[in-house]
Enzyme design. Structure first.
Site, PDB file in Angstrom:
ATOM      1  N   LYS A 170       1.010  -1.083   0.052  1.00  0.00           N
ATOM      2  CA  LYS A 170      -0.072  -0.044  -0.149  1.00  0.00           C
ATOM      3  C   LYS A 170       0.848   1.066   0.172  1.00  0.00           C
ATOM      4  CE  LYS A 170      -1.584   3.310   2.013  1.00  0.00           C
ATOM      5  NZ  LYS A 170      -1.552   4.373   1.627  1.00  0.00           N
ATOM      6  N   GLY A 201      -4.593   3.464  -2.210  1.00  0.00           N
ATOM      7  CA  GLY A 201      -5.827   3.952  -1.354  1.00  0.00           C
ATOM      8  C   GLY A 201      -5.099   4.798  -0.323  1.00  0.00           C
ATOM      9  N   GLY A 203      -4.526   5.913   3.720  1.00  0.00           N
ATOM     10  CA  GLY A 203      -3.996   4.965   4.889  1.00  0.00           C
ATOM     11  C   GLY A 203      -5.136   4.735   5.922  1.00  0.00           C
ATOM     12  N   PRO A 204      -6.097   5.638   6.228  1.00  0.00           N
ATOM     13  CA  PRO A 204      -6.856   5.161   7.215  1.00  0.00           C
ATOM     14  C   PRO A 204      -8.053   4.087   6.658  1.00  0.00           C
ATOM     15  CG  PRO A 204      -6.817   7.668   7.133  1.00  0.00           C
ATOM     16  CD  PRO A 204      -6.001   6.931   5.990  1.00  0.00           C
ATOM     17  N   GLY A 207      -4.900   1.105   4.139  1.00  0.00           N
ATOM     18  CA  GLY A 207      -3.648   0.949   5.175  1.00  0.00           C
ATOM     19  C   GLY A 207      -3.978   0.376   6.612  1.00  0.00           C
ATOM     20  N   GLU A 245      10.052   2.086  10.463  1.00  0.00           N
ATOM     21  CA  GLU A 245      11.147   2.960  10.425  1.00  0.00           C
ATOM     22  C   GLU A 245      10.394   4.363  10.542  1.00  0.00           C
ATOM     23  OE1 GLU A 245      13.118   5.829   9.020  1.00  0.00           O
ATOM     24  OE2 GLU A 245      12.931   4.781   6.800  1.00  0.00           O
ATOM     25  N   GLU A 372      10.622  16.693  14.505  1.00  0.00           N
ATOM     26  CA  GLU A 372      10.886  16.677  13.220  1.00  0.00           C
ATOM     27  C   GLU A 372      10.189  17.627  12.201  1.00  0.00           C
ATOM     28  OE1 GLU A 372      11.594  12.740  10.179  1.00  0.00           O
ATOM     29  OE2 GLU A 372       9.644  12.872  11.162  1.00  0.00           O
TER      30      GLU A 372
END
Length: 465
Positions: A170, A201, A203-204, A207, A245, A372
């Site tokens: 994905k 697609g 993520g929510p 994923g 990661e 970040e």
């Protein structure tokens, strides 16, 4: 326009069950340049079922034959280098020269390294009266980010395939076009149906469905620490393996006696690469107080070379641009001094550009020194001695990468041993596709690249005689 209306499942291209569409935007000008299907949980289920059906045959395929297929995949990537680079430039905004050398070139090296490792890795070993087998973990759910879209696909898919696993990918919704191209390369390389599957697609939706699917044995995710925690929780509920990661806030430590002009120039280049959208970027430069003013001057001059729209591309989307500008404004509000760039639009056109920005007078507790930012923003911090430098370098929740510059390698290595981070470049060390990459602390779990990356996709069985 690259309009894709199908996903690669079980060796063929098929339309999505839901019928939705994700538009892909060129961040350099805001134009829609393509689209891909918005996959649903049903599409993920079909892909996982295909991967499970293909698993016994692929796991039983001799490693040498798997190596041959990976070598063929590498050759396909080589043949389509120009198309890959142009695609990444269009959907990510990376300058074409960087896309060609890094976004297209590094995946070729990584794929080739796993073709070789599949031939040479010891999948069996003898320990006393036991034979120890290293077997594929099973079906891998790979969820990849937008910042290095093809590299992250290859860094997960290549070792998984070398290990004998099957894969459901994905990709990030901002940069899915190169994933479609990769699936075409997989098909042309003769990798059997179901061994690799692609579901595009959100993520929510797609994923999450992939991360919590009962048919997935390992989830490999690269992205933000916040999302990584969520995926870890989903996988933990099913006692499912994860490889994560995640974020970074890496320190570039310049010790007295180092080549200061070189260390600063390389450090600025590292932060500006990929418009700062690199999890391992050395976004904190630590300089001894006796050399601090000179380092600030050098960094200011170096940043001026990164002209937005030329050597510096846009950020991936408007939300990321606004997020980075917000961090710059926060740095100013907390007392840091802008010596290059700033929050204002750099005038590079209609794209999502941020000026290359350098902060001086940054203290360790400031937000820009802790969080970040994921943009072309460098913070320069002052330290008193090596103990102070080590304390500052380690004083974040992250531990992904870093650099040390010293008068000689031995001195740099001695200091690098004090850093709580997964990878450290010594006096400008070169990228090594065989070296393990991954983080300490909230920068992740597990390692990618080389033999350590292959091990992530294996499980161990011992036979006693």
């Amino acid at each position: 326009m690259k309009q894709h209306d199908a996903m690669y499942i079980d060796g063929s291209w098929r339309p999505a069950e839901g019928g939705g569409v994700i538009e892909v935007v060129n961040p350099a000008d805001g134009r829609v340049i393509g689209s891909v299907p918005a996959g649903s949980a049903q599409d993920v289920d079909a892909a996982v079922r295909a991967a499970r059906a293909a698993l016994p045959g692929w796991a039983a395929t001799p490693p040498e034959e798997r190596a041959d297929r990976l070598a063929a995949l590498r050759d396909q990537l080589v043949a389509r280098t120009a198309e890959i680079a142009e695609t990444v430039t269009a959907e990510l905004g990376s300058p074409l020269a960087f896309s060609t050398a890094v976004h297209a070139g590094v995946p070729v090296a990584v794929c080739g390294s796993y073709a070789e490792l599949a031939r040479t890795y010891s999948f069996e070993e003898t320990l006393g009266n036991s034979t120890v087998l290293h077997e594929p973990v099973g079906v891998v759910g790979a969820i990849t980010p937008w910042n290095y879209p093809l590299h992250q696909i290859v860094a997960k898919a290549a070792p998984a395939l070398a290990a004998g696993c099957t894969v459901v990918l994905k990709p990030a919704e901002d940069t899915p076009l190169v994933a479609q191209l990769f699936a075409e390369c997989v098909d042309a390389a003769g990798i059997p149906a179901g061994v690799f599957n692609l579901v595009t697609g959100l993520g929510p939706v797609a994923g999450q469905a992939l991360a919590e699917h009962d048919g997935v044995d390992l989830v490999s995710f690269t992205g933000s620490t916040a999302v990584g925690k969520r995926i870890g929780a989903l996988a933990g509920a099913a006692v499912k393996r994860v490889a994560l990661e995640l974020g970074g806030k890496s320190a570039n430590v310049i010790l007295p006696g180092a080549d200061l002009p070189k260390a600063v120039a390389v450090g600025v280049a590292n932060v500006m690469a990929n418009s700062g959208q690199t999890c391992s970027a050395w976004t904190r430069m630590l300089v001894h107080r006796d050399h601090y003013a000179e380092a600030v001057e050098l960094a200011t001059a170096a940043a001026a070379k990164y002209v937005p729209g030329e050597k510096l591309g846009p950020l991936v989307n408007a939300a990321q641009r606004d997020r980075v500008r917000g961090y710059i404004e926060q740095g100013i509000a907390q007392g840091a001094r802008v010596v290059a760039g700033g929050p204002e639009a750099p005038g590079a056109g209609p794209g999502y550009y941020v000026a290359p920005t350098v902060f001086a007078d940054v203290t360790p507790e400031m937000t820009i020194a802790q969080e970040e930012i994921f943009g072309p923003v460098l913070s320069i911090l002052e330290y008193e001695d090596e103990d102070d430098a080590a304390r500052i370098a380690n004083d974040t929740v992250y531990g992904l990468a870093g650099a040390v510059w010293a008068a000689d390698d031995a001195e740099a290595v001695a200091f690098a041993r004090r850093l709580h981070t997964g990878q450290v470049d010594i006096n400008g060390g070169r990228f090594n596709p065989l070296a393990p990459f991954g983080g300490y602390k909230q920068s992740g779990i597990g390692r990618e690249l080389g033999p350590h990356g292959l091990t992530e996709y294996l499980q161990t069985k011992s036979l006693q005689f």
